[in-house]
Design an enzyme around this catalytic site. Sequence first.
Site, PDB file in Angstrom:
ATOM      1  CE  LYS A 134      19.645  53.584  28.117  1.00  0.00           C
ATOM      2  NZ  LYS A 134      18.948  54.846  28.045  1.00  0.00           N
ATOM      3  CG  ASP A 162      19.252  57.043  30.937  1.00  0.00           C
ATOM      4  OD1 ASP A 162      18.212  57.569  31.369  1.00  0.00           O
ATOM      5  OD2 ASP A 162      19.725  57.286  29.807  1.00  0.00           O
ATOM      6  CD  GLU A 191      21.588  59.687  31.498  1.00  0.00           C
ATOM      7  OE1 GLU A 191      20.805  59.763  30.544  1.00  0.00           O
ATOM      8  OE2 GLU A 191      22.727  59.201  31.398  1.00  0.00           O
ATOM      9  CG  ASP A 214      19.417  62.519  28.194  1.00  0.00           C
ATOM     10  OD1 ASP A 214      19.329  63.353  27.285  1.00  0.00           O
ATOM     11  OD2 ASP A 214      19.709  61.323  27.957  1.00  0.00           O
ATOM     12  CE  LYS A 236      21.240  60.678  24.595  1.00  0.00           C
ATOM     13  NZ  LYS A 236      21.400  60.715  26.035  1.00  0.00           N
TER      14      LYS A 236
HETATM   15  O1  LIG Z   1      25.011  58.243  27.546  1.00  0.00           O
HETATM   16  C1  LIG Z   1      25.640  57.192  27.269  1.00  0.00           C
HETATM   17  O2  LIG Z   1      26.538  56.730  28.019  1.00  0.00           O
HETATM   18  C2  LIG Z   1      25.360  56.417  26.019  1.00  0.00           C
HETATM   19  C3  LIG Z   1      24.187  56.875  25.215  1.00  0.00           C
HETATM   20  C4  LIG Z   1      22.852  56.518  25.812  1.00  0.00           C
HETATM   21  O3  LIG Z   1      22.771  55.977  26.894  1.00  0.00           O
HETATM   22  C5  LIG Z   1      21.652  56.836  25.089  1.00  0.00           C
HETATM   23  C6  LIG Z   1      21.729  57.274  23.789  1.00  0.00           C
HETATM   24  C7  LIG Z   1      20.570  57.480  23.026  1.00  0.00           C
HETATM   25  C8  LIG Z   1      19.343  57.167  23.534  1.00  0.00           C
HETATM   26  C9  LIG Z   1      19.169  56.501  24.824  1.00  0.00           C
HETATM   27  O4  LIG Z   1      18.908  55.160  24.666  1.00  0.00           O
HETATM   28  C10 LIG Z   1      20.339  56.672  25.781  1.00  0.00           C
HETATM   29  C11 LIG Z   1      19.989  57.793  26.759  1.00  0.00           C
HETATM   30  O5  LIG Z   1      18.795  58.007  27.001  1.00  0.00           O
HETATM   31  O6  LIG Z   1      20.828  58.481  27.303  1.00  0.00           O
HETATM   32 MG   LIG Z   2      19.608  59.386  29.006  1.00  0.00          MG
END
Ligand SMILES: O=C(O)CCC(=O)C1=CC=C[C@@H](O)[C@@H]1C(=O)O
Ligand SMILES: [Mg+2]
Length: 321
Positions: A134, A162, A191, A214, A236
């Site tokens: 992150k 991300d 991302e 995303d 997702k």
């Molecule tokens: O994508 C991944 O490897 C794990 C999931 C992840 O990073 C996320 C899941 C849900 C919300 C966010 O904090 C984050 C994202 O933004 O992609």
């Molecule tokens: Mg993301």
Amino acid sequence: MRQAQVYRWQIPLDAGVVLRERRLKTRDGLFVHLQENGREGWGEIAPLPGFSLETLDEVQPLVVAWARGWRSGASLPLPAPSSAAFGLSCALAELHDELPASADYRAAMLCTGDPDELFAALAALPGEKLAKVKVGLYEAVRDGMVVNLLLESIPDLQLRLDANRAWTPLKAQQFAKYVNPHFRSRIAFLEEPCKQRADSLAFALQTGITIAWDESLRDADFTFEPQPGVGAVIIKPTLTGSLQKVQQQVAAAKALGLTVVISSSIESSLGLTQLARIAAWLTPGTVPGLDTLQLMKCQLIRRWPESDLPCLQSDRLEPLL
Ligand SMILES: O=C(O)CCC(=O)C1=CC=C[C@@H](O)[C@@H]1C(=O)O
Ligand SMILES: [Mg+2]
């Protein structure tokens, strides 16, 4: 004869889960359990606060009404909210044997905090090293230095980053300045660097860092079209909708040559194992983004292989029918 049950559940989360600047203490959701002719299907409905457009309290009556209708033999359309459409379509797909059983349990190791912890974990990892970090939570310059250091010290590491749209164009540039141009190709993708899609696209072209969409997939005006600098989309399913809609988005992205990453919306172990199956089925060869069970204090109904968290069964959940 059809039988249906809906369960409500709550899982305590680790203290450190922060989503869109708010601390999430528990993960709350529903399971639907359908049974017919000796077969069964489970699905998870868990809107993610800050990401889903719907809340759990809004979807619960829709899911309960749908399950009651299904039990009495009706063939009802799936409710519109994405989390409900996804969970119910998964339960139906399991029931009808349409969701293949084999799963991809590999996960890009998720690092939300201390890079030292990531160093230690990656050093112990055999084979291909892939991690997701992150960025955008601290100073952009610090993020740039951490990413550079990771790529410099672990030569076979590939990173997914991300920023969750946290950066202004200037901050995104400050980040990029600290990442040695030589290492940038080992950033599989970043991302959503900026708030505006146009700024993210300009960043990709200026820096040579591949970006991924995303949040943008849920923008009302988003369309799948070729865009230089975009290399991947993060899907997702809980935020997307029915399994059929997930399949359509995967196909549209693949037709453009994009990498498609099936990713978690912080589902319980039941939802995560289904996402691992969806990934093995629809995106074979791409490591899914499912390393989120570590944020939870327990598993529910189905176990994630190699997790030693306790796994609670349906007798510990609250039935709603
Ligand atoms: O994508 C991944 O490897 C794990 C999931 C992840 O990073 C996320 C899941 C849900 C919300 C966010 O904090 C984050 C994202 O933004 O992609
Ligand atoms: Mg993301």
